[in-house]
Write a protein that holds these residues in place. Structure first.
Motif, PDB file in Angstrom:
ATOM      1  N   GLY A 191      63.712  29.296  56.720  1.00 17.31           N
ATOM      2  CA  GLY A 191      64.455  29.200  57.099  1.00 17.31           C
ATOM      3  C   GLY A 191      64.789  30.267  57.271  1.00 17.31           C
ATOM      4  N   ILE A 192      65.246  30.651  58.961  1.00 18.21           N
ATOM      5  CA  ILE A 192      65.977  31.719  58.821  1.00 18.21           C
ATOM      6  C   ILE A 192      67.212  32.300  59.111  1.00 18.21           C
ATOM      7  CG2 ILE A 192      65.145  34.207  60.027  1.00 18.21           C
ATOM      8  CD1 ILE A 192      62.631  33.380  60.164  1.00 18.21           C
ATOM      9  N   SER A 193      68.027  32.831  58.705  1.00 16.86           N
ATOM     10  CA  SER A 193      69.754  33.019  59.191  1.00 16.86           C
ATOM     11  C   SER A 193      69.609  34.611  60.093  1.00 16.86           C
ATOM     12  CB  SER A 193      70.668  32.695  58.176  1.00 16.86           C
ATOM     13  OG  SER A 193      69.991  31.401  57.882  1.00 16.86           O
ATOM     14  N   ILE A 194      69.764  34.919  61.044  1.00 18.17           N
ATOM     15  CA  ILE A 194      70.428  35.821  61.517  1.00 18.17           C
ATOM     16  C   ILE A 194      71.713  36.161  62.515  1.00 18.17           C
ATOM     17  CG2 ILE A 194      68.879  37.092  63.586  1.00 18.17           C
ATOM     18  CD1 ILE A 194      66.701  35.563  63.708  1.00 18.17           C
ATOM     19  N   PHE A 195      71.973  37.153  61.287  1.00 18.25           N
ATOM     20  CA  PHE A 195      73.477  37.329  61.687  1.00 18.25           C
ATOM     21  C   PHE A 195      73.816  38.362  62.500  1.00 18.25           C
ATOM     22  CE2 PHE A 195      73.675  35.123  57.959  1.00 18.25           C
ATOM     23  CZ  PHE A 195      74.908  34.392  57.986  1.00 18.25           C
ATOM     24  N   ASP A 196      74.166  38.723  63.736  1.00 19.42           N
ATOM     25  CA  ASP A 196      74.454  39.855  64.421  1.00 19.42           C
ATOM     26  C   ASP A 196      76.165  40.492  63.585  1.00 19.42           C
ATOM     27  OD1 ASP A 196      75.769  41.836  66.352  1.00 19.42           O
ATOM     28  OD2 ASP A 196      77.496  40.440  66.812  1.00 19.42           O
ATOM     29  N   VAL A 197      76.528  42.095  63.106  1.00 23.44           N
ATOM     30  CA  VAL A 197      77.374  42.230  62.571  1.00 23.44           C
ATOM     31  C   VAL A 197      78.664  42.604  63.313  1.00 23.44           C
ATOM     32  CG1 VAL A 197      77.585  44.682  61.595  1.00 23.44           C
ATOM     33  CG2 VAL A 197      75.724  43.689  61.357  1.00 23.44           C
ATOM     34  N   ASP A 198      78.845  43.490  63.999  1.00 26.96           N
ATOM     35  CA  ASP A 198      80.363  43.462  65.070  1.00 26.96           C
ATOM     36  C   ASP A 198      81.024  42.454  65.224  1.00 26.96           C
ATOM     37  OD1 ASP A 198      79.940  46.535  63.644  1.00 26.96           O
ATOM     38  OD2 ASP A 198      79.596  46.904  65.885  1.00 26.96           O
ATOM     39  N   ARG A 199      82.519  42.233  64.547  1.00 24.52           N
ATOM     40  CA  ARG A 199      83.288  41.271  64.249  1.00 24.52           C
ATOM     41  C   ARG A 199      82.620  39.756  64.280  1.00 24.52           C
ATOM     42  NH1 ARG A 199      85.186  43.738  69.194  1.00 24.52           N
ATOM     43  NH2 ARG A 199      87.424  44.705  69.061  1.00 24.52           N
ATOM     44  N   THR A 200      81.360  39.667  64.064  1.00 21.17           N
ATOM     45  CA  THR A 200      81.100  38.720  63.187  1.00 21.17           C
ATOM     46  C   THR A 200      81.022  38.325  61.918  1.00 21.17           C
ATOM     47  OG1 THR A 200      78.621  38.139  65.080  1.00 21.17           O
ATOM     48  CG2 THR A 200      78.732  37.048  62.813  1.00 21.17           C
ATOM     49  N   ILE A 201      80.565  39.780  61.074  1.00 15.18           N
ATOM     50  CA  ILE A 201      80.360  39.836  59.435  1.00 15.18           C
ATOM     51  C   ILE A 201      81.579  40.543  59.098  1.00 15.18           C
ATOM     52  CG2 ILE A 201      78.785  38.699  58.842  1.00 15.18           C
ATOM     53  CD1 ILE A 201      77.381  41.490  58.281  1.00 15.18           C
ATOM     54  N   THR A 202      81.660  42.151  60.371  1.00 11.02           N
ATOM     55  CA  THR A 202      82.669  43.032  60.182  1.00 11.02           C
ATOM     56  C   THR A 202      84.002  42.279  60.982  1.00 11.02           C
ATOM     57  OG1 THR A 202      82.271  44.191  61.949  1.00 11.02           O
ATOM     58  CG2 THR A 202      81.037  44.412  59.735  1.00 11.02           C
ATOM     59  N   ALA A 255      67.397  30.075  69.749  1.00 13.15           N
ATOM     60  CA  ALA A 255      67.970  30.070  68.161  1.00 13.15           C
ATOM     61  C   ALA A 255      67.954  28.107  68.268  1.00 13.15           C
ATOM     62  CB  ALA A 255      68.709  30.538  67.583  1.00 13.15           C
ATOM     63  N   ASP A 256      67.592  28.171  66.904  1.00 12.92           N
ATOM     64  CA  ASP A 256      67.182  26.038  66.893  1.00 12.92           C
ATOM     65  C   ASP A 256      68.701  25.834  66.514  1.00 12.92           C
ATOM     66  OD1 ASP A 256      64.503  25.631  66.903  1.00 12.92           O
ATOM     67  OD2 ASP A 256      63.868  27.559  65.091  1.00 12.92           O
ATOM     68  N   GLU A 257      70.206  26.499  65.713  1.00 10.81           N
ATOM     69  CA  GLU A 257      70.807  26.047  65.754  1.00 10.81           C
ATOM     70  C   GLU A 257      71.021  27.332  65.830  1.00 10.81           C
ATOM     71  OE1 GLU A 257      73.335  24.830  61.296  1.00 10.81           O
ATOM     72  OE2 GLU A 257      71.203  25.038  61.301  1.00 10.81           O
ATOM     73  N   PRO A 258      72.547  27.611  66.543  1.00  7.93           N
ATOM     74  CA  PRO A 258      73.406  28.171  67.354  1.00  7.93           C
ATOM     75  C   PRO A 258      74.991  28.803  66.524  1.00  7.93           C
ATOM     76  CG  PRO A 258      72.686  27.049  69.125  1.00  7.93           C
ATOM     77  CD  PRO A 258      72.097  26.805  67.974  1.00  7.93           C
ATOM     78  N   VAL A 259      75.443  29.209  66.155  1.00 12.98           N
ATOM     79  CA  VAL A 259      76.907  29.508  65.822  1.00 12.98           C
ATOM     80  C   VAL A 259      77.406  30.241  65.866  1.00 12.98           C
ATOM     81  CG1 VAL A 259      77.763  29.016  63.490  1.00 12.98           C
ATOM     82  CG2 VAL A 259      75.506  28.102  63.230  1.00 12.98           C
ATOM     83  N   ALA A 260      78.604  30.207  66.661  1.00 16.34           N
ATOM     84  CA  ALA A 260      79.618  31.169  67.462  1.00 16.34           C
ATOM     85  C   ALA A 260      80.783  31.299  66.174  1.00 16.34           C
ATOM     86  CB  ALA A 260      80.464  30.581  68.331  1.00 16.34           C
ATOM     87  N   VAL A 261      80.000  32.751  66.141  1.00 16.20           N
ATOM     88  CA  VAL A 261      81.544  33.139  64.924  1.00 16.20           C
ATOM     89  C   VAL A 261      82.539  34.502  64.935  1.00 16.20           C
ATOM     90  CG1 VAL A 261      81.516  34.556  62.332  1.00 16.20           C
ATOM     91  CG2 VAL A 261      79.236  32.864  63.200  1.00 16.20           C
TER      92      VAL A 261
END
Length: 224
Positions: free
Chosen positions: A3-14, A195-201
């Motif tokens: 299982g791999i979870s990949i996060f963008d940074v700007d405006r996604t987690i920041t 990706a297998d599971e896209p999530v819009a944040v």
């Protein structure tokens, strides 16, 4: 299955984009006199807006005006560490902290993949307990950081290529991996589709329309 979870940074987690913030942070602490040079970026922004220069060249010009064409390694790393500490303390969404922790606790491998500079993303990742970082590199000349980008800007289709390369370097078989991808922007469409599971944040308007049309998961932390 990995299982791999990949996060963008700007405006996604920041809460805000980080590149301009970092340059201003560095300018004010390293060479505040450079504030008088900021108007030089107006024609650069116009040239980028009219597609006269690439995104990479615009970022290089921004760095050059704010921090100069050469910055000693020790000073560059001091600024990056201090900026990352500020981001970790007050620049991230609380829910991002919680989600990253939950993904790690469930046994998933967490990665950051961002067009922001590795210079400050790597120390931010360390604060978050994340070992895997895919980001835009800065070009070093010995112990001096130049304003140039090394290699490619981790943006758009290039981000996907860099992620695929990173998985191969880590001996991760894509065929046996489940990839969950989090991002706020439609420029990451190539990675969303891969990706297998896209999530819009905290999605931009264009990404929100795409996510609704394609039935992707949607998270919005901006109003909480």
């Amino acid at each position: 299955m990995t299982g791999i979870s990949i996060f963008d940074v700007d405006r996604t987690i920041t809460r805000r984009p980080t590149y301009s913030l970092f340059l201003l942070f560095g300018l004010l602490r390293h060479a505040p006199w450079r504030l008088i040079l900021l108007p030089l970026l107006t024609p650069v922004a116009l040239a980028y807006g009219f597609k006269g220069i690439s995104r990479e060249r615009m970022k290089e010009w921004m760095h050059r005006v704010a921090l100069g064409s050469r910055l000693p390694r020790e000073r560059a790393e001091q600024l990056a560490e201090a900026f990352a500490a500020d981001l970790f303390r007050s620049g991230l969404f609380r829910q991002a902290h919680e989600l990253i922790a939950a993904e790690k606790a469930s046994g998933r491998r967490v990665m950051l993949a961002t067009a922001a500079p590795a210079l400050y993303i790597k120390p931010l990742a360390r604060q978050l307990g994340i070992a895997d970082v895919i980001a835009t590199g800065g070009l070093w000349d010995g112990d001096w950081l130049t304003h140039r980008i090394e290699g490619r800007n981790c943006y758009g289709p290039t981000k996907l290529a860099m992620i695929v390369e990173a998985l191969a370097q880590r001996d991760i078989d894509r065929g046996t991996a489940h990839v969950r991808f989090y991002s706020d922007h439609a420029s990451d469409l190539p990675v969303f589709e891969w990706a297998d599971e896209p999530v819009a944040v905290n999605a931009s308007p264009k990404l929100l329309r795409l996510a609704r049309a394609r039935g992707w998961s949607i998270l919005d932390w901006r109003r909480s």
